[in-house]
Motif scaffolding. Sequence first.
Motif, PDB file in Angstrom:
ATOM      1  N   VAL A  94      15.465  33.794 -41.932  1.00  0.00           N
ATOM      2  CA  VAL A  94      15.022  33.513 -40.563  1.00  0.00           C
ATOM      3  C   VAL A  94      15.748  32.285 -40.004  1.00  0.00           C
ATOM      4  CG1 VAL A  94      13.033  32.987 -39.098  1.00  0.00           C
ATOM      5  CG2 VAL A  94      12.787  34.597 -40.980  1.00  0.00           C
ATOM      6  N   LEU A  95      16.066  31.330 -40.862  1.00  0.00           N
ATOM      7  CA  LEU A  95      16.796  30.147 -40.399  1.00  0.00           C
ATOM      8  C   LEU A  95      18.179  30.488 -39.852  1.00  0.00           C
ATOM      9  CD1 LEU A  95      16.068  27.323 -43.022  1.00  0.00           C
ATOM     10  CD2 LEU A  95      15.200  27.511 -40.690  1.00  0.00           C
ATOM     11  N   THR A  96      18.717  31.652 -40.211  1.00  0.00           N
ATOM     12  CA  THR A  96      20.040  32.027 -39.685  1.00  0.00           C
ATOM     13  C   THR A  96      20.012  32.227 -38.172  1.00  0.00           C
ATOM     14  OG1 THR A  96      19.663  34.401 -40.098  1.00  0.00           O
ATOM     15  CG2 THR A  96      20.722  33.123 -41.866  1.00  0.00           C
ATOM     16  N   ALA A  97      18.818  32.276 -37.579  1.00  0.00           N
ATOM     17  CA  ALA A  97      18.713  32.315 -36.115  1.00  0.00           C
ATOM     18  C   ALA A  97      19.243  31.020 -35.510  1.00  0.00           C
ATOM     19  CB  ALA A  97      17.264  32.544 -35.692  1.00  0.00           C
ATOM     20  N   PHE A  98      19.289  29.949 -36.326  1.00  0.00           N
ATOM     21  CA  PHE A  98      19.779  28.647 -35.870  1.00  0.00           C
ATOM     22  C   PHE A  98      21.143  28.352 -36.503  1.00  0.00           C
ATOM     23  CE2 PHE A  98      15.138  28.496 -35.793  1.00  0.00           C
ATOM     24  CZ  PHE A  98      14.898  28.096 -34.487  1.00  0.00           C
ATOM     25  N   GLN A  99      22.055  29.312 -36.372  1.00  0.00           N
ATOM     26  CA  GLN A  99      23.354  29.188 -37.016  1.00  0.00           C
ATOM     27  C   GLN A  99      24.095  27.935 -36.562  1.00  0.00           C
ATOM     28  OE1 GLN A  99      23.983  31.579 -39.372  1.00  0.00           O
ATOM     29  NE2 GLN A  99      25.567  30.153 -40.024  1.00  0.00           N
ATOM     30  N   ARG A 100      24.000  27.632 -35.292  1.00  0.00           N
ATOM     31  CA  ARG A 100      24.680  26.453 -34.747  1.00  0.00           C
ATOM     32  C   ARG A 100      24.157  25.185 -35.413  1.00  0.00           C
ATOM     33  NH1 ARG A 100      28.378  23.021 -32.617  1.00  0.00           N
ATOM     34  NH2 ARG A 100      27.475  21.629 -31.042  1.00  0.00           N
ATOM     35  N   LEU A 101      22.831  25.043 -35.546  1.00  0.00           N
ATOM     36  CA  LEU A 101      22.261  23.846 -36.168  1.00  0.00           C
ATOM     37  C   LEU A 101      22.618  23.769 -37.649  1.00  0.00           C
ATOM     38  CD1 LEU A 101      18.742  23.785 -34.458  1.00  0.00           C
ATOM     39  CD2 LEU A 101      20.622  22.185 -34.092  1.00  0.00           C
ATOM     40  N   LEU A 102      22.642  24.908 -38.332  1.00  0.00           N
ATOM     41  CA  LEU A 102      23.030  24.923 -39.741  1.00  0.00           C
ATOM     42  C   LEU A 102      24.471  24.457 -39.907  1.00  0.00           C
ATOM     43  CD1 LEU A 102      21.388  28.311 -40.810  1.00  0.00           C
ATOM     44  CD2 LEU A 102      20.641  26.018 -41.490  1.00  0.00           C
ATOM     45  N   GLN A 103      25.332  24.881 -38.988  1.00  0.00           N
ATOM     46  CA  GLN A 103      26.734  24.440 -39.044  1.00  0.00           C
ATOM     47  C   GLN A 103      26.850  22.943 -38.790  1.00  0.00           C
ATOM     48  OE1 GLN A 103      28.582  26.968 -36.132  1.00  0.00           O
ATOM     49  NE2 GLN A 103      28.744  28.728 -37.526  1.00  0.00           N
ATOM     50  N   ILE A 104      26.068  22.424 -37.845  1.00  0.00           N
ATOM     51  CA  ILE A 104      26.094  20.989 -37.559  1.00  0.00           C
ATOM     52  C   ILE A 104      25.651  20.208 -38.794  1.00  0.00           C
ATOM     53  CG2 ILE A 104      25.017  19.143 -36.210  1.00  0.00           C
ATOM     54  CD1 ILE A 104      24.964  20.987 -33.817  1.00  0.00           C
ATOM     55  N   GLU A 105      24.597  20.699 -39.476  1.00  0.00           N
ATOM     56  CA  GLU A 105      24.129  20.024 -40.692  1.00  0.00           C
ATOM     57  C   GLU A 105      25.230  19.950 -41.742  1.00  0.00           C
ATOM     58  OE1 GLU A 105      19.304  20.852 -40.646  1.00  0.00           O
ATOM     59  OE2 GLU A 105      20.607  22.134 -41.840  1.00  0.00           O
ATOM     60  N   GLU A 106      25.936  21.077 -41.919  1.00  0.00           N
ATOM     61  CA  GLU A 106      27.034  21.088 -42.889  1.00  0.00           C
ATOM     62  C   GLU A 106      28.121  20.077 -42.494  1.00  0.00           C
ATOM     63  OE1 GLU A 106      28.554  24.998 -43.291  1.00  0.00           O
ATOM     64  OE2 GLU A 106      26.752  25.800 -44.245  1.00  0.00           O
ATOM     65  N   GLN A 107      28.446  20.013 -41.209  1.00  0.00           N
ATOM     66  CA  GLN A 107      29.474  19.080 -40.738  1.00  0.00           C
ATOM     67  C   GLN A 107      29.021  17.632 -40.913  1.00  0.00           C
ATOM     68  OE1 GLN A 107      29.753  21.018 -36.811  1.00  0.00           O
ATOM     69  NE2 GLN A 107      31.949  21.246 -37.182  1.00  0.00           N
ATOM     70  N   LEU A 108      27.735  17.348 -40.631  1.00  0.00           N
ATOM     71  CA  LEU A 108      27.219  15.988 -40.800  1.00  0.00           C
ATOM     72  C   LEU A 108      27.228  15.572 -42.265  1.00  0.00           C
ATOM     73  CD1 LEU A 108      24.229  15.990 -38.262  1.00  0.00           C
ATOM     74  CD2 LEU A 108      26.337  14.646 -38.090  1.00  0.00           C
ATOM     75  N   GLU A 109      26.914  16.501 -43.157  1.00  0.00           N
ATOM     76  CA  GLU A 109      26.961  16.201 -44.585  1.00  0.00           C
ATOM     77  C   GLU A 109      28.388  15.876 -45.029  1.00  0.00           C
ATOM     78  OE1 GLU A 109      25.261  19.423 -46.739  1.00  0.00           O
ATOM     79  OE2 GLU A 109      23.234  19.147 -45.906  1.00  0.00           O
ATOM     80  N   TYR A 110      29.335  16.646 -44.519  1.00  0.00           N
ATOM     81  CA  TYR A 110      30.737  16.398 -44.857  1.00  0.00           C
ATOM     82  C   TYR A 110      31.171  15.015 -44.352  1.00  0.00           C
ATOM     83  CZ  TYR A 110      35.813  16.700 -44.606  1.00  0.00           C
ATOM     84  OH  TYR A 110      37.164  16.431 -44.721  1.00  0.00           O
ATOM     85  N   LEU A 111      30.803  14.693 -43.107  1.00  0.00           N
ATOM     86  CA  LEU A 111      31.177  13.397 -42.538  1.00  0.00           C
ATOM     87  C   LEU A 111      30.543  12.242 -43.303  1.00  0.00           C
ATOM     88  CD1 LEU A 111      30.923  14.194 -38.709  1.00  0.00           C
ATOM     89  CD2 LEU A 111      33.004  13.853 -40.045  1.00  0.00           C
ATOM     90  N   GLU A 112      29.295  12.448 -43.728  1.00  0.00           N
ATOM     91  CA  GLU A 112      28.620  11.405 -44.498  1.00  0.00           C
ATOM     92  C   GLU A 112      29.359  11.134 -45.809  1.00  0.00           C
ATOM     93  OE1 GLU A 112      24.227  10.434 -46.447  1.00  0.00           O
ATOM     94  OE2 GLU A 112      24.510  12.200 -45.164  1.00  0.00           O
ATOM     95  N   LEU A 113      29.833  12.199 -46.465  1.00  0.00           N
ATOM     96  CA  LEU A 113      30.600  12.021 -47.699  1.00  0.00           C
ATOM     97  C   LEU A 113      31.891  11.246 -47.435  1.00  0.00           C
ATOM     98  CD1 LEU A 113      30.208  15.555 -49.383  1.00  0.00           C
ATOM     99  CD2 LEU A 113      29.261  13.377 -50.195  1.00  0.00           C
ATOM    100  N   GLN A 114      32.550  11.580 -46.317  1.00  0.00           N
ATOM    101  CA  GLN A 114      33.788  10.895 -45.972  1.00  0.00           C
ATOM    102  C   GLN A 114      33.548   9.405 -45.691  1.00  0.00           C
ATOM    103  OE1 GLN A 114      37.024  12.328 -45.846  1.00  0.00           O
ATOM    104  NE2 GLN A 114      35.867  13.907 -46.947  1.00  0.00           N
ATOM    105  N   LEU A 115      32.425   9.087 -45.051  1.00  0.00           N
ATOM    106  CA  LEU A 115      32.156   7.713 -44.641  1.00  0.00           C
ATOM    107  C   LEU A 115      31.605   6.848 -45.760  1.00  0.00           C
ATOM    108  CD1 LEU A 115      30.647   8.442 -41.103  1.00  0.00           C
ATOM    109  CD2 LEU A 115      32.848   7.344 -41.591  1.00  0.00           C
TER     110      LEU A 115
END
Length: 640
Positions: free
Chosen positions: A87-108
Amino acid sequence: MALLMAEQLKKSFGTEVLFQDVSLSIQPKDHIGLVGDNGSGKTTLLKVLMEQSFYEAGTISLDDHTTIGYMEQHVCRDQQISAFAEVLTAFQRLLQIEEQLEYLELQLRNPARLSEAALHELVEQQARLHDDYLREGGLTYRSRTRSVMQGLGFDEDKMALPVMSLSGGQKAKLQLAKLLLSNANLLFLDEPTNHLDIEAVEWLESFLLDYDGAFVVISHDRYFLDKVTDLTWELEHQRLTAYKGNYTRSRVLKEEQTLAAQRQYDNTKSEIDRLYGVVEQQRRWNREKNIKTAESKLKAIRKLEESLEEVQQNNEQISFDFTPRNRGGNDVLQVKELALSFGTEKLFQNVTLHLRKGERVFLLGPNGCGKTSLFKTLLQIYTPDSGTIRLGSNIDVGYYDQIQEGLDPDKTVLDTVWDKYPKLTQTEVRSALARFLFQGDDVFKLVGALSGGERARVLLLELMMARDNFLMLDEPTNHLDIKSCETLESALSDYEGTLFLISHDRYLINQLATRIVVLTPNGVQEFSGNYDDYQAACKTLQPQGSAAVKKEEPEKPNAYKQQKENKAEQRKLRAALRKIEDTIERLEAELSELEKQLSQPEIASDYAAITELTQTMDDLRTEIDLQMEEWETLSEQIID
């Protein structure tokens, strides 16, 4: 501004026109019910409006701010993930943002490895994504998902289950949950209540009533349509007709429009016939003036004939007759302390029931509580753990199985029914099938190739032909269109035997039920009356622990006698009502005949004849009014 507009749409399959000249408009707050017979093109119309299906003619325009959400009837794509994750796949955009934020946090985490420009770019990107995340509901989307799933009957344990382990009904709920959580401002819902129990349907009703956008819903659940819609579209005879109001209101308006159209047609036909009489008369006189008059009248006739539109009638309707062959005893079924388990799981226990002749009892309870299993236990398909089951004398049991397991997919429709009733001739079997709309080569279709609605018709025909005096029906209106539901409802209303039904069709329950039985893990709770009575009773009872309902006291011995007397009185009232209806019909026919006489040229020129006819017509109208008042008085005394 309309969310969606369409003009002059036409759609065909091969040489068959499904619908044409369809024009419609959907406003931002419209709550629309789309109804029509099975096969009329309702689902196809929705797909055309979404431009997912080709159409031959017409135009469709969407407002720039319109976002459409569609409840797809398909299996979830990833069977391994949890129900909650699906059901969370209805929020695909937010899931993608979370993945991007996690990646950025690792970089920083290691800024020393980055140049000042790269670090600055990553920080700005993180800030932009974080703002987007907050603006699009990133802090609340998981809690909203959990709330919607709980409303559809998923507890925490079920949310954690993998999709592959869910039932078909539960997978359908996941699709519904995803749709309801989307940001669409126009929802297209195709039979959303299928597979939902009453509790889940009521939650869906509440959601849609509070929904801020517009929706179009296809459903055969009349109670649901009445609750959530304020505009009704009917697809019939290749045309779309709009009615203001919910389903029940639309039926009243349709009847009024049909009567008005028929009256207009009849009046126009009468006028054409009258003018033809004038033309014939003028031609007989054969003077120059008469010839001109005849030509003038012929022109008038041609205009009237061009405007003449015959009222279309749908004569293809199932014909039910469940009249039992035996009367049977007064005590139909007695059950004491019945219990059933599957392995170590106790499904139900302490089930005690007493069904009497002529009762119409509905068995309610959430999906999975064991309603169908209880039926199969009563039919001795399952063996109970304990308890007794006793059928009354001369009781013949007929069973309708919602899963349709009793049908052989490799047999033809004709052979399926003929094998069940081998003493009938082929002509008799085909005649019976024709009553259920299996005509011509349709009788040679393989059962495996039939739709759910067609298979339901085969089973109902077999059940009708058995003429049993005790019918146990498990979701009999599933797969049937509204017209077939109403025909079945009427037949069951006239049935003189005993009914025991499982159904989530609250409209049907309201029309038929004399008693409601709710199945719980520890027994049953009983309520007199229909579904509305049951709801009212539940509201007045105080919750005690997890049980918010109280078991009805056993019926007193003299209650059955009183019930019989009440039924006899109701039969007398209905007979009197039919007699009045026949009288009204006869009086209206006489009035119609006099109206025709009044329009005849030889009467129109005779003042004395006009006076006499007018007085007679006034007397008839007065008598009709008196009969109508009597009809209304009797109608108020009849209990549906």
